[in-house]
Design an enzyme around this catalytic site. Structure first.
Site, mmCIF file in Angstrom:
data_model
loop_
_atom_site.group_PDB
_atom_site.id
_atom_site.type_symbol
_atom_site.label_atom_id
_atom_site.label_comp_id
_atom_site.label_asym_id
_atom_site.label_seq_id
_atom_site.Cartn_x
_atom_site.Cartn_y
_atom_site.Cartn_z
ATOM 1 N N HIS A 357 0.536 -1.245 -0.100
ATOM 2 C CA HIS A 357 0.141 -0.062 -0.071
ATOM 3 C C HIS A 357 0.803 1.014 -0.006
ATOM 4 O O HIS A 357 0.161 2.338 0.034
ATOM 5 C CB HIS A 357 -0.837 -0.006 1.165
ATOM 6 C CG HIS A 357 -1.971 -0.958 1.025
ATOM 7 N ND1 HIS A 357 -3.471 -0.425 0.461
ATOM 8 C CD2 HIS A 357 -2.381 -2.103 1.570
ATOM 9 C CE1 HIS A 357 -4.153 -1.266 0.384
ATOM 10 N NE2 HIS A 357 -3.433 -2.399 1.099
ATOM 11 N N LYS A 545 -8.373 13.453 4.594
ATOM 12 C CA LYS A 545 -7.295 12.313 4.459
ATOM 13 C C LYS A 545 -6.127 12.448 5.773
ATOM 14 O O LYS A 545 -6.175 13.450 6.553
ATOM 15 C CB LYS A 545 -6.604 12.224 3.275
ATOM 16 C CG LYS A 545 -6.116 13.370 2.884
ATOM 17 C CD LYS A 545 -5.224 13.428 1.452
ATOM 18 C CE LYS A 545 -6.292 13.330 0.431
ATOM 19 N NZ LYS A 545 -6.512 12.224 -0.255
ATOM 20 N N ARG A 546 -5.764 11.223 6.268
ATOM 21 C CA ARG A 546 -4.858 11.438 7.228
ATOM 22 C C ARG A 546 -3.863 12.466 6.996
ATOM 23 O O ARG A 546 -3.381 12.911 5.893
ATOM 24 C CB ARG A 546 -3.904 10.073 7.262
ATOM 25 C CG ARG A 546 -2.935 9.788 8.347
ATOM 26 C CD ARG A 546 -2.447 8.425 8.366
ATOM 27 N NE ARG A 546 -2.030 7.934 6.899
ATOM 28 C CZ ARG A 546 -0.859 7.969 6.258
ATOM 29 N NH1 ARG A 546 0.217 8.531 7.222
ATOM 30 N NH2 ARG A 546 -0.639 7.474 5.107
ATOM 31 N N LYS A 551 0.824 14.222 1.855
ATOM 32 C CA LYS A 551 -0.775 14.468 1.085
ATOM 33 C C LYS A 551 -0.910 16.101 1.130
ATOM 34 O O LYS A 551 -1.841 16.556 0.411
ATOM 35 C CB LYS A 551 -1.724 13.983 2.317
ATOM 36 C CG LYS A 551 -1.613 12.478 2.297
ATOM 37 C CD LYS A 551 -2.368 11.781 3.211
ATOM 38 C CE LYS A 551 -2.353 10.527 3.436
ATOM 39 N NZ LYS A 551 -2.916 9.550 2.107
ATOM 40 N N THR A 653 -8.691 6.441 -1.484
ATOM 41 C CA THR A 653 -10.094 5.957 -1.804
ATOM 42 C C THR A 653 -11.039 7.052 -1.582
ATOM 43 O O THR A 653 -12.348 7.119 -2.072
ATOM 44 C CB THR A 653 -10.582 4.712 -0.867
ATOM 45 O OG1 THR A 653 -10.235 4.926 0.559
ATOM 46 C CG2 THR A 653 -9.579 3.451 -1.340
ATOM 47 N N LYS A 657 -14.760 8.326 -3.534
ATOM 48 C CA LYS A 657 -16.012 8.556 -2.940
ATOM 49 C C LYS A 657 -16.360 10.047 -3.187
ATOM 50 O O LYS A 657 -17.794 10.042 -3.553
ATOM 51 C CB LYS A 657 -16.046 8.603 -1.443
ATOM 52 C CG LYS A 657 -15.613 6.910 -0.697
ATOM 53 C CD LYS A 657 -15.270 7.019 0.578
ATOM 54 C CE LYS A 657 -14.573 5.901 1.111
ATOM 55 N NZ LYS A 657 -13.303 5.838 1.682
#
Length: 810
Positions: A357, A545-546, A551, A653, A657
C-alpha cells in the site's frame, strides 16, 4: 431466521428483545436501549444467515479467503446492515409506531474503533463486497478496546483522548469462547530430535497469552453470504497471584493480566520509543498466530488433512503488518504437522498473497533484529532459514551481485524487513493503482520483479458504492434509478450509462438541487454540533485524509493564505465565496503534522475575526474526522482536493467516494487520479503539478526550494506571512521547514513550493468553471458516470479470479 420481515414482525422482534435483554417495554425504553434492541435483532438475523451460508460453503468444499489486516474502519453498522438486508423502511415504520425515530437511533451508535484511515476503510469495503458477491470470506483483526484516539482541538492543537467505543459497539460482537487459542512469545526454544526423525520444538520460559475471539457479521446486499470479521482480545492465562493480593500488593498481583491485555488495548500505539515498537510487534504476532491457528483448525475440521490447504484456503496479507503469516504458517506446518521444509514452503507460497500500500520508506516496516529474536525466537529461526534459502536462489539468479542480494535479503544490516518477507513468501504481489504498481516494479521491488516477473499484479482499489452512494446520498441515487434503472446497485459498471444525461439540462438542475440540499444538511449538522455557521452558497472545497506531509494539506494552506492576503489588500475584491473543509488526524508522535493542523486552525480563527474576509473565505477544521462524519460531508463536497506529491500516494479511496458523489477533482497525476482522469476524461478533472517522473528528475538534478521562493513574489509574501503568523501565533518553523529544512533535513521535502504556482493557477480555473453551472454539472455527471469503475465489487472480482481463485457460493 427469516430476514423478509414485515413491519408487524419487526415490531414484535424489537419488543421481545427489550423484554428479554432490558426488562422493559417500548414506552419505558431509552433511545440507547432501543438502539441496542434494534442492533441485537439484526445481529441475530445475520448470525443465523452466516451459519446457514457456512454450511453451504462446507458442503460445496469451496475455497475461502482470509483477509488479514491490522484495522477495519467499519464506521457504524446498523444503517448499513438494515439497508443491505432491505429492512430499513420496515424498521423505520415499526420504530415510529413504538415512538422512536430510526435516524435518532443511528446517532446512538459510535463508530467502531477498529481502524484509522484508507487501509482500514478499504478492508471494510472489501468485506462488504465479498458478502454482496457471494464469496466465502473471513476478516481477521484485533478487538481494540480503544480506537486510534478521539481527536480534540484545543487552541488549535490536537489533543488525543481515549476513543471509547465498546459501550455502544459491543452489541455487535459475538463472543466465541469455544475458539480460544494460545500464543507464545519470548523465552527460549530447544530442539528435541525424536527417534521417528521428527524434530520436537520445546518452549522454555515463554509467555503464553490467550487469544479470545469476538465475531462481527458483515452483511452483503441482497445476497446469501455473510462475511465474518473475527477480532481477537488478549487475555492472561497465568494463575491470579492470590498470595501477593492478600499481602496488599494489588498492583503486582495484576501485573501479568495487565501486561497481556495491553496487547488489545489501543490501535497503533505510538512507536517513537522502544516500548511502542515492542508492543506493535507483539500485536502483529498475536493477530497472526491466533488467526493462522483458527484458519487451520477450521480447515482440518472440514477436510481432515493439510495436503489440500492451498486449494481450499487463500490468506491475504493487507500491507506488511500481517507479514508474520508467512513464518507462522511455516512454523505450524513444520513443527506441528511435520511437513518437510520444501513441501511446507510450497504450500505457504501458494496460499499467501500480499498487497503493498505504500512506497514511503517509513511505512515499509523493519524490526530491530535483536529485539525480534528476543520476542519471537522460533519465528526468528524460521525467518533466518527462509532468508538463507532465498539468498541462495537470488545468488543463482544474480551471481556475484552481493549489493543487489543484500537489498533483497529479508534480514540485513541488523533489521528484519517485512516487505521483503511478504514478497518472498507470497505467490502474488499487487499494488493498488496502475501508477503505484508500476512504481513498485521500477523502484522498491525492481530486483524482485526481475526474479519473479509473474508474481506481480495490479488491482486498483475500490469503494463500497452502495454505502457511499446509495445509502449516504439517497437523493442522488434516486436520480440514477430514474435515469438508468437500479441495476448499477449490483453492477456498478452500469453507472456509465448516466453519461448519456450529461447534456440534459433538467438532470443537471436536479443534480445541482441535490448537491445544495446536501450542503445545507451538512451545514446544519456542523452548526448543531459546534456552533460554526457555514455559507451554503460558497464552494465546499474538501480535503479529507490522514494528516501527512506527502498529502500536502500544507500546499492547500499556502494557497488559502494567498487568498486571505488578496482580500486584506482589497476588501472590495469580487470573488466566489469559498469554504475550505479539512478533516484529518495526525499520528500522536508526528510533530510537523500537528503543526500543520494548528496552522489550519489558527488561519481559520484569524479569518473568522475579520467580518469582511469571512464573507468570502472560511477555513473549517472538522474535529475528530470519522466514517460517520464522512458519510455526511462527502455528498455535500463540490471540490475534491487530491494534491499529494506525484509518486507518493499509492491509490487513495477518498478521491473515489468524492468523485462518485459528483465532486470535481483538483489533483496531481498520482495514485488513482491517473485512472480517474482516463475514465472521466481530461476535460472533466483539474490536473496540475509535476508528474512522478518529473519529481524524480528534479530530485536527481538537485531540488532547491529557495529558488521558487525568490522567483515568485506571491509565494514569497505567503511564506513571510507564516513567520508573522495568524491569530497571535508565528509559524516561522513551517517557513523554515519549507526554505531551509530543520536539523539538517531537506527543505520542502514534498515540493509544495515547486507545485505551488501550478496549483494556484489551476485552482483559479476551478473557481472560474464553477461560475458556469451548466458546465460544472455536466462535468459532475461525467464524473459520477465514470466512478462505477472504482467500486469495490470490481476490485474484489479481480482479486477473486486472478489472485485468490475463488468461486461464488449461492
Amino acid at each position: 431466521m427469516n430476514t423478509n420481515l414485515n413491519t408487524a414482525q419487526v415490531k414484535e422482534l424489537l419488543e421481545g428483545v427489550l423484554q428479554r435483554h432490558f426488562g422493559c417495554t417500548a414506552k419505558e425504553a431509552s433511545k440507547e436501549q432501543m438502539y441496542k434492541a434494534a442492533a441485537i435483532t439484526v445481529k441475530n438475523m445475520l448470525s443465523d444467515k452466516q451459519s446457514e451460508y457456512k454450511r453451504k460453503v462446507n458442503k460445496a468444499g469451496a475455497k475461502r479467503v482470509y483477509y488479514m489486516c491490522m484495522e477495519f474502519l467499519l464506521g457504524r453498522s446498523l444503517k448499513t446492515n438494515l439497508c443491505n438486508l432491505g429492512l430499513q423502511e420496515n424498521y423505520k415504520k415499526a420504530l415510529k409506531q413504538l415512538g422512536f425515530d430510526l435516524e435518532d437511533l443511528y446517532e446512538c451508535e459510535p463508530d467502531a474503533g477498529l481502524g484509522n484511515g484508507g487501509l482500514g476503510r478499504l478492508a471494510a469495503c472489501f468485506l462488504d463486497s465479498l458478502s454482496s458477491l457471494d464469496y466465502p470470506a473471513t476478516g481477521f483483526s484485533i478487538c481494540y478496546e480503544y480506537g486510534l484516539f478521539k481527536q480534540m482541538i484545543v487552541d488549535g492543537m490536537q489533543v488525543e483522548l481515549p476513543d471509547v467505543w465498546l459501550p455502544g459497539g459491543e452489541v455487535w460482537l459475538v463472543p466465541r469462547t469455544d475458539r480460544i487459542y494460545k500464543v507464545r512469545m519470548g523465552g527460549h526454544v530447544k530442539e528435541n530430535w525424536r527417534e521417528d526423525g521428527h524434530c520436537e520444538i520445546l518452549y522454555e520460559g515463554a509467555e503464553e497469552i490467550e487469544a479470545v475471539p469476538y465475531d462481527m457479521m458483515i452483511s452483503g446486499a441482497d445476497s446469501s453470504a455473510v462475511s465474518l470479521l473475527r477480532l481477537w482480545k488478549a487475555r492472561d492465562i497465568q494463575n491470579f497471584n492470590m498470595g501477593l493480593f492478600n499481602q496488599g500488593q494489588y498492583t503486582r498481583a495484576l501485573e501479568n493480566s495487565n501486561d497481556a491485555e495491553v496487547i488489545s488495548k489501543v490501535l497503533y500505539p505510538s512507536d517513537n520509543h522502544t516500548e511502542g515498537k515492542l508492543l506493535r510487534l507483539t500485536q502483529q504476532y498475536f493477530l497472526v498466530s491466533a488467526s493462522i491457528q483458527s484458519i487451520l483448525r477450521d480447515h482440518m475440521a472440514v477436510y481432515g488433512t493439510m495436503d489440500n490447504l492451498a486449494d481450499k484456503v487463500a490468506i491475504h496479507i493487507n500491507d506488511t503488518h500481517p507479514a508474520l503469516c508467512v513464518p507462522e504458517l511455516m512454523r505450524i506446518l513444520v513443527d506441528d504437522y511435520f511437513y518437510p521444509w520444501d513441501k511446507a514452503w510450497e504450500m505457504v507460497k501458494k496460499t499467501v498473497s500480499y498487497t503493498n500500500h505504500t512506497v514511503m520508506p517509513e511505512a515499509l516496516e523493519t524490526w530491530n533484529e535483536d529485539l525480534f529474536r528476543l520476542k519471537l525466537p522460533r519465528i526468528y529461526a524460521i525467518i533466518r532459514e527462509i532468508n538463507e534459502r532465498f539468498c541462495k536462489e537470488a545468488w543463482e539468479a544474480f551471481p556475484g551481485n552481493w549489493d543487489r542480494i543484500s537489498k533483497m535479503s529479508i534480514i540485513g544490516y541488523g533489521r528484519v524487513r517485512m516487505a521483503n518477507l511478504s514478497v518472498v513468501g507470497s505467490h502474488s504481489v499487487n499494488g493498488v493503482s496502475k501508477l503505484h504498481s508500476d512504481i513498485l516494479k521500477k523502484t522498491i521491488f525492481k530486483d524482485f520483479y526481475k526474479l519473479y516477473p509473474d508474481r506481480f499484479d495490479n488491482v486498483t482499489n475500490g469503494i463500497a458504492h452502495r454505502r457511499w452512494l446509495c445509502y449516504s446520498n439517497p437523493e442522488l441515487a434516486a436520480i440514477l434509478d430514474e435515469c438508468i434503472g437500479d441495476a448499477y446497485r449490483h453492477s456498478p459498471e452500469r453507472m456509465s450509462d448516466f453519461a448519456k444525461f450529461a447534456d440534459d439540462v433538467d438532470v443537471q438542475t436536479r443534480v445541482r438541487a441535490v448537491k445544495h440540499h446536501n450542503k445545507v444538511a451538512f451545514a446544519n449538522m456542523i452548526y448543531q454540533k459546534t456552533g460554526q455557521a457555514i455559507d451554503t452558497h460558497s464552494i465546499y472545497d474538501v480535503q479529507i485524509k490522514r494528516l501527512h506531509e506527502y498529502k500536502r494539506q500544507l500546499l492547500n494552506a499556502l494557497n488559502i493564505i494567498g487568498l486571505y492576503l488578496d482580500i486584506k489588500d482589497n476588501p472590495n475584491l469580487q470573488m466566489q465565496p469559498q469554504t475550505f473543509l479539512f478533516g484529518a488526524k495526525a499520528a500522536p508522535g508526528y510533530a510537523m503534522a500537528k503543526r500543520i493542523i494548528k496552522l489550519l486552525c489558527m488561519l481559520g480563527k484569524e479569518i473568522d475575526r475579520d467580518p469582511v474576509v469571512r464573507e468570502k473565505l472560511r477555513v473549517v477544521f472538522l474535529e475528530n474526522y470519522s466514517v460517520s462524519l464522512a458519510e455526511a460531508l462527502i455528498p455535500s463536497a463540490e471540490i475534491s482536493e487530491q494534491i499529494s506529491l506525484a509518486g507518493k500516494e499509492a491509490s487513495g479511496t477518498g478521491c473515489m467516494k468524492l468523485m462518485m458523489n459528483g465532486a470535481l477533482t483538483i489533483g496531481t497525476l498520482d495514485g488513482a487520479n491517473v485512472e480517474m482522469q482516463a475514465a472521466a476524461g481530461k476535460e472533466n478533472m483539474f490536473i496540475f503539478g509535476l508528474t512522478a517522473s518529473e519529481v524524480e528528475q528534479l530530485w536527481a538534478e538537485g531540488y532547491h526550494a529557495a529558488n521558487f521562493y525568490t522567483g515568485n513574489e506571491r509565494l514569497r509574501r505567503i511564506i513571510n506571512a507564516l513567520t508573522v503568523g495568524f491569530a497571535g501565533e508565528s509559524f516561522a518553523d513551517i517557513a523554515n521547514y519549507l526554505l531551509g529544512g530543520q536539523n539538517g533535513a531537506i527543505a520542502d521535502p514534498y515540493m509544495c513550493l515547486a507545485d505551488f504556482e501550478s496549483y494556484r493557477l489551476t485552482h483559479e480555473q476551478v473557481v472560474e468553471a464553477y461560475k458556469d453551472k451548466q458546465r460544472w454539472y455536466k462535468m459532475s455527471i461525467y464524473n459520477i458516470a465514470a466512478s462505477g469503475q472504482f467500486a469495490a465489487d470490481r476490485s474484489i472480482e479481480e482479486y477473486a479470479t486472478r489472485i485468490w481463485g475463488l468461486k461464488k457460493v449461492k
